[in-house]
Design a protein around this motif. Structure first.
Motif, short mmCIF file in Angstrom:
data_model
loop_
_atom_site.label_atom_id
_atom_site.label_comp_id
_atom_site.label_asym_id
_atom_site.label_seq_id
_atom_site.Cartn_x
_atom_site.Cartn_y
_atom_site.Cartn_z
N UNK A 1 0.84 -1.33 -0.10
CA UNK A 1 0.00 0.02 -0.03
C UNK A 1 0.89 1.17 0.22
N UNK A 2 0.32 2.39 -0.28
CA UNK A 2 1.18 3.64 -0.31
C UNK A 2 1.59 4.04 0.88
N UNK A 3 1.08 3.43 1.89
CA UNK A 3 1.46 3.86 3.39
C UNK A 3 2.89 3.07 3.54
N UNK A 4 3.29 2.26 2.64
CA UNK A 4 4.43 1.49 2.92
C UNK A 4 5.61 2.56 3.38
N UNK A 5 5.74 3.78 2.95
CA UNK A 5 6.82 4.67 3.20
C UNK A 5 6.82 4.85 4.55
N UNK A 6 5.75 4.65 5.45
CA UNK A 6 6.09 4.52 6.86
C UNK A 6 6.92 3.76 7.54
N UNK A 7 7.39 2.83 6.80
CA UNK A 7 8.36 1.73 7.03
C UNK A 7 10.03 2.56 7.82
N UNK A 8 9.98 3.55 6.69
CA UNK A 8 11.31 4.46 7.21
C UNK A 8 11.21 5.10 8.40
N UNK A 9 9.93 5.87 8.75
CA UNK A 9 9.70 6.37 10.05
C UNK A 9 9.87 5.44 11.48
N UNK A 10 9.28 4.25 11.02
CA UNK A 10 9.16 3.21 12.17
C UNK A 10 10.72 2.59 12.36
N UNK A 11 11.61 2.63 11.24
CA UNK A 11 12.78 1.91 11.38
C UNK A 11 13.65 3.04 12.06
N UNK A 12 13.29 4.46 11.82
CA UNK A 12 14.41 5.51 12.18
C UNK A 12 14.74 5.20 13.88
N UNK A 13 13.87 4.92 14.73
CA UNK A 13 14.46 4.79 16.14
C UNK A 13 15.45 3.64 16.31
N UNK A 14 15.47 2.64 15.46
CA UNK A 14 16.34 1.59 15.44
C UNK A 14 17.86 2.30 15.14
N UNK A 15 17.95 3.15 14.03
CA UNK A 15 19.13 3.75 13.63
C UNK A 15 19.73 4.76 14.88
N UNK A 16 18.72 5.33 15.54
CA UNK A 16 19.08 6.24 16.64
C UNK A 16 19.40 5.33 17.84
N UNK A 17 18.91 4.14 18.18
CA UNK A 17 19.12 3.55 19.28
C UNK A 17 20.52 2.67 19.01
#
Length: 290
Positions: free
Chosen positions: A214-230
């Motif tokens: 779905x076009x909402x798949x781009x939210x995957x980047x926002x949800x994965x961002x905390x992993x990079x920060x962590x």
């Protein structure tokens, strides 16, 4: 107890997807010093493209995933050459804002070409249930965890054993000195963008197969961002491992607490961790003298 194990196992699957995207964030940051906020959109575009090819040509599971990786890598190379390279020498804020604009453009492009309706990304055998220790898992969930482990091993070997990996580490440590030593920073940055976008394409394809396209798949980047920060922006392997942590945490919070808290669980965790380790769990501590 079985419910807890099921939450952990399914959390590892979504966490592996987060980990792949988070590694892409870290790769670009390590090579260029910027955060690519179009990472999720690149994964979404690669996923839609691989879905179209799979529907048209009837490609198998392995070939479909490879197409997503190749499309993602090519997209990264194009963006780096046409959009990011002309921005060399500009301020970090300007470059980051360009990635934000790129994310909006890619999001609109996907909606324009494929529409806003969700699609079923059917891959033969992906939904087959395999029982591991009494816990049922889909083949696609097992595959994405295995792919993350392979990616972690591959990047460890690349960064520590290959000449190009050493060159990338040199650029990350001191770009000017690396350039004086004959390292092509432009080539390093191009490879970094290709690798990061390839990881995003890989993650996007697996997410679409497991959870839908779905076009909402781009939210995957926002949800994965905390992993990079962590994990730490300069810790590629740490970001991948932290993706597993975020995925399991989200699933446990969603399973035992109100579901509305699931979306913010990762961000709450990084707030707590950053108060103790501002550079992340695996990031390098840097001391700046002024």
């Amino acid at each position: 107890m079985s419910y807890f194990i099921e939450l952990v196992v399914s959390g590892l699957a979504i966490g592996a997807i987060y980990g792949l995207v988070a590694m892409g964030f870290a790769v670009i940051y390590k090579a260029t010093g910027i955060v690519n906020f179009a990472q999720g959109e690149m994964g979404m575009l690669a996923a839609y493209t691989s879905w179209s090819i799979a529907v048209t040509l009837g490609t198998g599971a392995v070939l479909t995933v490879l197409v997503a990786v190749v499309v993602g890598a090519l997209l990264g190379l194009i963006c780096e050459r046409l959009i990011m390279r002309p921005m060399l020498g500009e301020s970090v804020l300007s470059v980051v804002l360009v990635t934000v604009g790129l994310s909006v453009m890619l999001r609109s492009l996907v909606t324009l070409i494929w529409g806003a309706s969700p699609q079923k990304f059917a891959v033969a055998g992906a939904d087959t249930i395999v029982h591991v220790g009494g816990i049922g898992m889909r083949v696609s969930q097992i595959a994405v965890i295995a792919v993350l482990l392979l990616a972690l091993g591959g990047f460890w070997f690349f960064l520590s054993r290959s000449r190009f990996g050493v060159a990338m580490r040199a650029v990350a440590a001191d770009e000017k000195t690396a350039r004086l030593m004959g390292v092509s920073t432009a080539r390093v940055q191009a490879v970094a963008w290709a690798a990061a976008s390839g990881l995003a394409g890989l993650a996007g394809a697996f997410f679409a197969v497991i959870y839908g396209l779905a076009p909402t798949l781009f939210e995957l980047g926002l949800k994965a961002f905390p992993a990079t920060v962590l994990g730490g922006f300069d810790a590629i392997l740490g970001s991948g491992v932290s993706g597993l942590v975020i995925g399991v945490l989200e699933n446990l919070v969603g399973g035992y607490l109100p579901s509305t808290l699931k979306e913010i669980a990762g961000f709450v965790l990084i707030l707590v961790v950053l108060m103790v380790r501002p550079f992340g769990l695996f990031g390098e501590k840097r001391i700046e003298r002024v």
